[in-house]
Scaffold this active site. Structure first.
Site, PDB file in Angstrom:
ATOM      1  N   ASN A  10       0.877  -1.167   0.000  1.00  0.00           N
ATOM      2  CA  ASN A  10       0.000   0.000   0.000  1.00  0.00           C
ATOM      3  C   ASN A  10       0.917   1.219   0.000  1.00  0.00           C
ATOM      4  O   ASN A  10       1.539   1.513   1.012  1.00  0.00           O
ATOM      5  CB  ASN A  10      -0.895  -0.027   1.251  1.00  0.00           C
ATOM      6  CG  ASN A  10      -1.715   1.243   1.409  1.00  0.00           C
ATOM      7  OD1 ASN A  10      -1.800   2.056   0.469  1.00  0.00           O
ATOM      8  ND2 ASN A  10      -2.316   1.427   2.574  1.00  0.00           N
ATOM      9  N   LYS A  12       0.130   4.237  -0.161  1.00  0.00           N
ATOM     10  CA  LYS A  12      -0.477   5.432   0.456  1.00  0.00           C
ATOM     11  C   LYS A  12      -0.247   6.628  -0.482  1.00  0.00           C
ATOM     12  O   LYS A  12      -0.329   6.444  -1.691  1.00  0.00           O
ATOM     13  CB  LYS A  12       0.087   5.626   1.862  1.00  0.00           C
ATOM     14  CG  LYS A  12       0.006   4.326   2.685  1.00  0.00           C
ATOM     15  CD  LYS A  12       0.333   4.482   4.117  1.00  0.00           C
ATOM     16  CE  LYS A  12       0.180   3.120   4.807  1.00  0.00           C
ATOM     17  NZ  LYS A  12       0.362   3.172   6.239  1.00  0.00           N
ATOM     18  N   HIS A 124      -9.235   1.519   5.236  1.00  0.00           N
ATOM     19  CA  HIS A 124      -7.922   1.656   5.885  1.00  0.00           C
ATOM     20  C   HIS A 124      -8.041   2.593   7.087  1.00  0.00           C
ATOM     21  O   HIS A 124      -8.801   3.562   7.063  1.00  0.00           O
ATOM     22  CB  HIS A 124      -6.887   2.189   4.887  1.00  0.00           C
ATOM     23  CG  HIS A 124      -5.496   2.073   5.403  1.00  0.00           C
ATOM     24  ND1 HIS A 124      -4.952   2.983   6.282  1.00  0.00           N
ATOM     25  CD2 HIS A 124      -4.550   1.125   5.198  1.00  0.00           C
ATOM     26  CE1 HIS A 124      -3.716   2.589   6.590  1.00  0.00           C
ATOM     27  NE2 HIS A 124      -3.446   1.475   5.941  1.00  0.00           N
ATOM     28  N   GLU A 126      -6.215   4.876   8.111  1.00  0.00           N
ATOM     29  CA  GLU A 126      -5.952   6.301   7.832  1.00  0.00           C
ATOM     30  C   GLU A 126      -7.183   6.986   7.253  1.00  0.00           C
ATOM     31  O   GLU A 126      -7.404   8.176   7.484  1.00  0.00           O
ATOM     32  CB  GLU A 126      -4.728   6.431   6.898  1.00  0.00           C
ATOM     33  CG  GLU A 126      -3.436   6.143   7.651  1.00  0.00           C
ATOM     34  CD  GLU A 126      -2.347   5.487   6.814  1.00  0.00           C
ATOM     35  OE1 GLU A 126      -2.423   5.539   5.573  1.00  0.00           O
ATOM     36  OE2 GLU A 126      -1.413   4.909   7.418  1.00  0.00           O
ATOM     37  N   GLU A 201      -4.912  -4.729  10.728  1.00  0.00           N
ATOM     38  CA  GLU A 201      -3.838  -3.749  10.881  1.00  0.00           C
ATOM     39  C   GLU A 201      -4.020  -3.012  12.206  1.00  0.00           C
ATOM     40  O   GLU A 201      -4.794  -2.044  12.269  1.00  0.00           O
ATOM     41  CB  GLU A 201      -3.875  -2.739   9.731  1.00  0.00           C
ATOM     42  CG  GLU A 201      -3.653  -3.338   8.371  1.00  0.00           C
ATOM     43  CD  GLU A 201      -3.074  -2.337   7.378  1.00  0.00           C
ATOM     44  OE1 GLU A 201      -2.036  -2.635   6.797  1.00  0.00           O
ATOM     45  OE2 GLU A 201      -3.650  -1.241   7.215  1.00  0.00           O
ATOM     46  N   GLY A 207       3.377   2.057  10.554  1.00  0.00           N
ATOM     47  CA  GLY A 207       4.383   3.103  10.358  1.00  0.00           C
ATOM     48  C   GLY A 207       5.192   3.417  11.601  1.00  0.00           C
ATOM     49  O   GLY A 207       5.886   4.438  11.654  1.00  0.00           O
ATOM     50  N   SER A 244       3.973  -2.397  10.017  1.00  0.00           N
ATOM     51  CA  SER A 244       5.435  -2.533  10.101  1.00  0.00           C
ATOM     52  C   SER A 244       5.934  -3.917   9.685  1.00  0.00           C
ATOM     53  O   SER A 244       6.844  -4.465  10.299  1.00  0.00           O
ATOM     54  CB  SER A 244       5.934  -2.166  11.511  1.00  0.00           C
ATOM     55  OG  SER A 244       5.630  -0.809  11.801  1.00  0.00           O
TER      56      SER A 244
HETATM   57  P1  13P Z   1       3.514   0.135   7.392  1.00  0.00           P
HETATM   58  O1  13P Z   1       3.909  -1.165   6.759  1.00  0.00           O
HETATM   59  O2  13P Z   1       4.297   1.310   6.865  1.00  0.00           O
HETATM   60  O3  13P Z   1       3.481   0.066   8.871  1.00  0.00           O
HETATM   61  O4  13P Z   1       2.006   0.433   6.921  1.00  0.00           O
HETATM   62  C1  13P Z   1       1.057  -0.557   7.090  1.00  0.00           C
HETATM   63  C2  13P Z   1      -0.171  -0.148   6.394  1.00  0.00           C
HETATM   64  O5  13P Z   1      -0.871   0.748   6.827  1.00  0.00           O
HETATM   65  C3  13P Z   1      -0.511  -0.850   5.142  1.00  0.00           C
HETATM   66  O6  13P Z   1      -1.804  -0.560   4.751  1.00  0.00           O
END
Ligand code: 13P
Length: 284
Positions: A10, A12, A124, A126, A201, A207, A244
């Site tokens: 992803n 983002k 997601h 976010e 997640e 992150g 992560s």
């Molecule tokens: P990270 O792998 O950067 O922690 O992000 C995970 C994520 O939100 C994937 O959708």
């Protein structure tokens, strides 16, 4: 039938169209030797899906590059073997539930379909955290996009506060109930389960470099699987772990019986680390 395995990046809000093209060029070079290993048997990609959720503006470029990659992966005489990586799926990070209308800034399913997109990420954290996504809108998106024929990956996961308050299971139960729209509407998902996957997640792991331990992830996945079974009956819905994920921890996560893959942010942005993750998936 058994559950398939998934590895999705992803991106983002990272990588524009130019960087997308460069990424795929580099990926092609890296995947060449892997193809040979899939043919000789060291790696296998049967019943495994690999893909990238890219920014809306890059979908077109990524599709073109992925098609080129596919034909190079399928060079004459090499690749009818299901062991080989068949293609890299390109997915959208967001789509509206309505086919069209006055929704400034949004993209609809029919628009995505027109350019050849088959996968969409839904819910997601976010989107939930920064853009007002709720269980209700996640439900509307997931159901509508499945009914339109897309493969849909629905994200769920608790925040740090919720975990520390001992509410992880309750939050996951609410989110599963929420995206399915409760017991009555869950039946509408039934014809589409082959195209539905989930990503667990935990928000505190995204992150942050603080991956859930394989045991923490496994416990959550088992809970989610039990919920899916209670709403939908026996099913083969794959559940990926996200938060992560790196080349250092992916193999260990995949060893857990309820973890069917990874949804990867940061480590999918660089070709080297994403290719290593593909390699790990191929060896699992
Ligand atoms: P990270 O792998 O950067 O922690 O992000 C995970 C994520 O939100 C994937 O959708």
């Amino acid at each position: 039938m058994s559950r398939s395995k998934l590895l999705f990046g992803n991106w983002k809000m990272n990588h524009g169209p130019k960087a997308t093209h460069e990424y795929f060029q580099a990926l092609k070079t890296k995947l060449e030797p892997m193809r040979a290993r899939a043919i000789t048997g060291t790696l296998s990609f049967s019943a495994k899906s690999v893909g990238l959720f890219v920014p809306t503006l890059c979908l077109h470029q990524a599709l073109q590059d992925a098609a080129e990659l596919k034909s190079s992966l399928h060079a004459v005489g090499q690749t009818t073997s299901p062991r080989n990586l068949q293609e890299l799926h390109v997915g959208a990070q967001l789509a509206h539930w309505a086919p069209n209308g006055a929704f400034t800034g949004e993209t609809s399913g029919p628009m995505l379909k027109e350019i050849g997109i088959g996968w969409v990420l839904v819910g997601h954290s976010e989107r939930r955290q920064f853009f007002g996504e709720t269980d209700q809108t996640v439900h509307r998106r997931a159901l509508s996009l499945l009914e339109q024929g897309f493969s849909v990956m629905v994200c769920i996961g608790e925040t740090l506060g919720e975990r520390e308050a001992g509410q992880t299971a309750a939050v996951l139960s609410r989110q599963v109930d929420g995206f399915l729209g409760g017991r009555e509407l869950a039946a509408r998902f039934a014809p589409h389960l082959a195209r539905l996957s989930l990503a667990y997640e935990p928000v505190w792991a995204i992150g942050t470099g603080q991956t859930a331990t394989p045991e923490q992830a496994e416990e959550a996945h088992e809970h989610i699987r039990a919920l899916l079974e209670s709403f939908l009956g026996p099913n083969e819905i794959a559940i990926a772990y996200g938060g992560s994920v790196t080349p250092e921890n992916f193999a260990e996560l995949l060893r857990k019986p309820s973890i069917d893959g990874g949804l990867v942010g940061g480590a999918s942005l660089k070709v080297d680390s994403f290719t290593t993750l593909i390699d790990i998936l191929g060896r699992t």
